[in-house]
Design a protein around this motif. Structure first.
Motif, PDB file in Angstrom:
ATOM      1  N   ARG A 258       0.861  -1.197   0.044  1.00 51.32           N
ATOM      2  CA  ARG A 258      -0.002  -0.081   0.065  1.00 51.32           C
ATOM      3  C   ARG A 258       0.779   1.105   0.141  1.00 51.32           C
ATOM      4  N   VAL A 259       1.969   1.432   0.908  1.00 52.41           N
ATOM      5  CA  VAL A 259       2.737   2.469   0.763  1.00 52.41           C
ATOM      6  C   VAL A 259       3.236   2.779  -0.803  1.00 52.41           C
ATOM      7  N   ALA A 260       3.828   1.732  -1.280  1.00 49.89           N
ATOM      8  CA  ALA A 260       4.295   2.217  -2.705  1.00 49.89           C
ATOM      9  C   ALA A 260       3.199   2.720  -3.780  1.00 49.89           C
ATOM     10  N   VAL A 261       1.929   2.344  -3.435  1.00 45.47           N
ATOM     11  CA  VAL A 261       1.002   2.862  -4.220  1.00 45.47           C
ATOM     12  C   VAL A 261       0.553   4.321  -3.766  1.00 45.47           C
ATOM     13  N   GLU A 262       0.537   4.366  -2.733  1.00 44.24           N
ATOM     14  CA  GLU A 262       0.265   5.711  -1.851  1.00 44.24           C
ATOM     15  C   GLU A 262       1.444   6.723  -2.261  1.00 44.24           C
ATOM     16  N   ARG A 263       2.500   6.377  -2.315  1.00 41.10           N
ATOM     17  CA  ARG A 263       3.527   7.138  -2.822  1.00 41.10           C
ATOM     18  C   ARG A 263       3.614   7.651  -3.999  1.00 41.10           C
ATOM     19  N   ALA A 264       3.147   6.596  -5.296  1.00 38.60           N
ATOM     20  CA  ALA A 264       2.800   6.896  -6.435  1.00 38.60           C
ATOM     21  C   ALA A 264       1.714   7.855  -6.718  1.00 38.60           C
ATOM     22  N   ILE A 265       0.583   7.818  -6.087  1.00 36.20           N
ATOM     23  CA  ILE A 265      -0.539   8.642  -5.984  1.00 36.20           C
ATOM     24  C   ILE A 265       0.023  10.037  -5.639  1.00 36.20           C
ATOM     25  N   ALA A 266       0.458  10.004  -4.679  1.00 32.68           N
ATOM     26  CA  ALA A 266       1.069  11.495  -4.059  1.00 32.68           C
ATOM     27  C   ALA A 266       2.050  12.281  -5.114  1.00 32.68           C
ATOM     28  N   HIS A 267       2.784  11.095  -5.651  1.00 32.29           N
ATOM     29  CA  HIS A 267       3.578  12.018  -6.716  1.00 32.29           C
ATOM     30  C   HIS A 267       2.929  12.449  -7.884  1.00 32.29           C
ATOM     31  N   LEU A 268       2.012  11.634  -8.486  1.00 33.39           N
ATOM     32  CA  LEU A 268       1.370  12.023  -9.550  1.00 33.39           C
ATOM     33  C   LEU A 268       0.551  13.254  -9.302  1.00 33.39           C
ATOM     34  N   LYS A 269       0.132  13.648  -7.986  1.00 31.47           N
ATOM     35  CA  LYS A 269      -0.837  14.663  -7.512  1.00 31.47           C
ATOM     36  C   LYS A 269       0.146  15.871  -7.722  1.00 31.47           C
ATOM     37  N   THR A 270       1.435  15.530  -7.696  1.00 37.14           N
ATOM     38  CA  THR A 270       2.198  16.817  -7.854  1.00 37.14           C
ATOM     39  C   THR A 270       2.515  17.172  -9.089  1.00 37.14           C
ATOM     40  N   TRP A 271       2.231  16.551 -10.329  1.00 38.39           N
ATOM     41  CA  TRP A 271       2.362  17.042 -11.628  1.00 38.39           C
ATOM     42  C   TRP A 271       1.388  18.137 -12.137  1.00 38.39           C
ATOM     43  N   ARG A 272       2.166  19.217 -12.574  1.00 36.30           N
ATOM     44  CA  ARG A 272       1.422  20.519 -12.590  1.00 36.30           C
ATOM     45  C   ARG A 272       0.116  19.998 -13.909  1.00 36.30           C
ATOM     46  N   ILE A 273       0.491  19.356 -14.781  1.00 39.75           N
ATOM     47  CA  ILE A 273      -0.323  19.080 -15.846  1.00 39.75           C
ATOM     48  C   ILE A 273      -1.738  18.564 -15.297  1.00 39.75           C
ATOM     49  N   LEU A 274      -1.612  17.708 -14.290  1.00 39.05           N
ATOM     50  CA  LEU A 274      -2.888  17.052 -13.699  1.00 39.05           C
ATOM     51  C   LEU A 274      -3.833  18.165 -12.994  1.00 39.05           C
ATOM     52  N   HIS A 275      -3.311  19.305 -12.895  1.00 27.22           N
ATOM     53  CA  HIS A 275      -4.151  20.643 -12.258  1.00 27.22           C
ATOM     54  C   HIS A 275      -4.993  21.270 -13.242  1.00 27.22           C
TER      55      HIS A 275
ATOM     56  N   ALA B 285      -0.767   5.011 -20.735  1.00 28.23           N
ATOM     57  CA  ALA B 285       0.384   4.973 -21.294  1.00 28.23           C
ATOM     58  C   ALA B 285       1.417   5.979 -20.645  1.00 28.23           C
ATOM     59  N   VAL B 286       0.888   7.031 -19.827  1.00 27.98           N
ATOM     60  CA  VAL B 286       1.623   7.800 -18.924  1.00 27.98           C
ATOM     61  C   VAL B 286       1.905   7.167 -17.660  1.00 27.98           C
ATOM     62  N   ILE B 287       1.169   6.283 -16.886  1.00 27.31           N
ATOM     63  CA  ILE B 287       1.514   5.653 -16.005  1.00 27.31           C
ATOM     64  C   ILE B 287       2.710   4.636 -16.232  1.00 27.31           C
ATOM     65  N   GLY B 288       2.654   4.053 -17.410  1.00 27.57           N
ATOM     66  CA  GLY B 288       3.536   3.171 -17.797  1.00 27.57           C
ATOM     67  C   GLY B 288       4.923   3.794 -18.079  1.00 27.57           C
ATOM     68  N   LEU B 289       4.813   4.735 -18.830  1.00 26.43           N
ATOM     69  CA  LEU B 289       6.102   5.401 -18.983  1.00 26.43           C
ATOM     70  C   LEU B 289       6.827   6.024 -17.867  1.00 26.43           C
ATOM     71  N   TYR B 290       5.904   6.294 -16.973  1.00 27.39           N
ATOM     72  CA  TYR B 290       6.695   6.682 -15.423  1.00 27.39           C
ATOM     73  C   TYR B 290       7.273   5.646 -14.873  1.00 27.39           C
ATOM     74  N   PHE B 291       6.618   4.240 -14.570  1.00 30.52           N
ATOM     75  CA  PHE B 291       7.120   3.358 -14.338  1.00 30.52           C
ATOM     76  C   PHE B 291       8.385   2.614 -14.802  1.00 30.52           C
ATOM     77  N   TYR B 292       8.307   2.575 -16.278  1.00 29.12           N
ATOM     78  CA  TYR B 292       9.476   2.256 -17.020  1.00 29.12           C
ATOM     79  C   TYR B 292      10.789   3.099 -16.753  1.00 29.12           C
ATOM     80  N   ALA B 293      10.684   4.359 -16.741  1.00 29.45           N
ATOM     81  CA  ALA B 293      11.860   5.315 -16.293  1.00 29.45           C
ATOM     82  C   ALA B 293      12.121   4.972 -14.959  1.00 29.45           C
ATOM     83  N   ARG B 294      11.483   4.918 -14.158  1.00 26.72           N
ATOM     84  CA  ARG B 294      11.807   4.353 -12.504  1.00 26.72           C
ATOM     85  C   ARG B 294      12.465   3.265 -12.619  1.00 26.72           C
ATOM     86  N   SER B 295      12.264   2.410 -13.502  1.00 28.23           N
ATOM     87  CA  SER B 295      12.875   0.894 -13.313  1.00 28.23           C
ATOM     88  C   SER B 295      14.272   0.897 -13.531  1.00 28.23           C
ATOM     89  N   GLU B 296      14.874   1.906 -14.240  1.00 27.53           N
ATOM     90  CA  GLU B 296      16.061   1.944 -14.909  1.00 27.53           C
ATOM     91  C   GLU B 296      17.023   2.118 -13.554  1.00 27.53           C
TER      92      GLU B 296
END
Length: 109
Positions: A65-82, A98-109
């Motif tokens: 759950r903490v990983a999911v909560e952290r991802a949601i909190a991070h997404l909320k900081t994106w200005r484009i979502l405002h 697609a956005v979520i997939g790209l985000y997690f792909y970038a974080r996996s490297e």
């Protein structure tokens, strides 16, 4: 519509009707949703120790759950979502996936 602060999470969720027709048996939730069909941690019994296996279960549950909560909190900081979604509404699901997939792909490297 918003509910007054004195109501528990599960009460508000049930009253909203948003869960009707959805299978929530595989959803992880916090202790505010105990009594629903969701997967929740165990409460510590009053005046007793919680069994070790329940503590371990709660630890593993919260670890996910903490990983999911952290991802949601991070997404909320994106200005484009405002701002409003400016593409055709029927493309929203594909775009956000697609956005979520790209985000997690970038974080996996």
């Amino acid at each position: 519509t918003p509910f007054e602060g004195r109501h528990h999470d599960i009460h508000c969720l049930r009253k909203s009707g948003i869960l009707q027709g959805r299978d929530t048996t595989s959803w992880l939730a916090d202790k505010g949703y105990i009594g629903s069909d969701m997967i929740t941690p165990f409460r510590k019994p009053r005046k007793r120790e919680q069994p070790r296996w329940q503590k371990e279960y709660n630890f593993q549950h919260n670890k996910i759950r903490v990983a999911v909560e952290r991802a949601i909190a991070h997404l909320k900081t994106w200005r484009i979502l405002h701002t409003d979604y400016r593409r055709p509404f029927n493309t929203f699901t594909a775009t956000i996936t697609a956005v979520i997939g790209l985000y997690f792909y970038a974080r996996s490297e």
